[in-house]
Scaffold this active site. Structure first.
Site, PDB file in Angstrom:
ATOM      1  N   GLY A   1     -71.034  52.502 -44.406  1.00 34.64           N
ATOM      2  CA  GLY A   1     -71.229  51.229 -45.085  1.00 34.64           C
ATOM      3  C   GLY A   1     -71.338  50.032 -44.156  1.00 34.64           C
ATOM      4  N   HIS A   2     -71.248  50.234 -42.855  1.00 26.93           N
ATOM      5  CA  HIS A   2     -71.245  49.104 -41.904  1.00 26.93           C
ATOM      6  C   HIS A   2     -72.267  49.356 -40.812  1.00 26.93           C
ATOM      7  CE1 HIS A   2     -69.552  46.091 -39.094  1.00 26.93           C
ATOM      8  NE2 HIS A   2     -69.026  45.572 -40.177  1.00 26.93           N
ATOM      9  N   PHE A   3     -73.434  49.188 -40.937  1.00 33.21           N
ATOM     10  CA  PHE A   3     -74.234  48.782 -42.092  1.00 33.21           C
ATOM     11  C   PHE A   3     -75.303  49.837 -42.309  1.00 33.21           C
ATOM     12  CE2 PHE A   3     -72.745  44.792 -40.181  1.00 33.21           C
ATOM     13  CZ  PHE A   3     -72.134  44.202 -41.272  1.00 33.21           C
TER      14      PHE A   3
END
Length: 163
Positions: A60-62
């Site tokens: 999720g990052h990124f």
């Protein structure tokens, strides 16, 4: 063994993963130091973190541009300092726990991405054998460039003596 003997006792200047796991309570996915390649007792350490795409924070990052979160870089520095203090104290016949207390003057200067090898250099700014509060200066370095730097403080907790 008295304090003078402890200062001159044999001190292992490296730490493999097995030794790190004896010192730190962290485990996957939160163990962020792969090995320590140099230590000067109570003074400094140089750790290594091999950054891989398999680490869960990259989901999720990124998405599409994986970047290691700054907080994880700082945690890797803090864990390296905990290995330094924990190993230094253990060689002085004292088991300890090390807790992150504060961070100051933190700067992020370069992205850290999967495939990078992060060198985690920490130096003791304040602290002494038997002391409870220690302050460190840390730098995360990738390809000879400082990616992040910070000053941070840790509290050393000594086990309770058996009654």
């Amino acid at each position: 063994m008295n304090a003078k003997d402890n200062e001159t006792a044999e001190f292992e200047t490296t730490a493999d993963l097995a030794m790190i796991q004896r010192i730190l309570p962290h485990r996957y996915p939160f163990l962020l130091v792969d090995k320590v390649i140099d230590m000067v007792r109570f003074k400094s350490a140089l750790g290594i973190k091999n950054v891989t795409f398999n680490e869960p924070h990259f989901q999720g990052h990124f998405p599409g541009e994986p970047i290691m979160p700054g907080v994880m870089i700082v945690e890797a520095l803090a864990q390296t300092s905990a290995v330094l203090v924990g190993h230094s104290m253990a060689s002085a016949d004292e088991d300890v726990s090390v807790y992150f207390m504060s961070i100051d003057n933190c700067k992020f200067r370069r992205k850290v991405v999967p495939g990078d090898v992060m060198s985690l250099r920490v130096e003791t700014m304040r602290g002494k054998p038997g002391g409870k509060v220690w302050k460190f200066l840390g730098e995360a370095i990738v390809e000879d460039t400082v990616a992040a730097q910070a000053e941070f403080t840790a509290m050393i907790s000594f086990p309770q003596a058996a009654a």
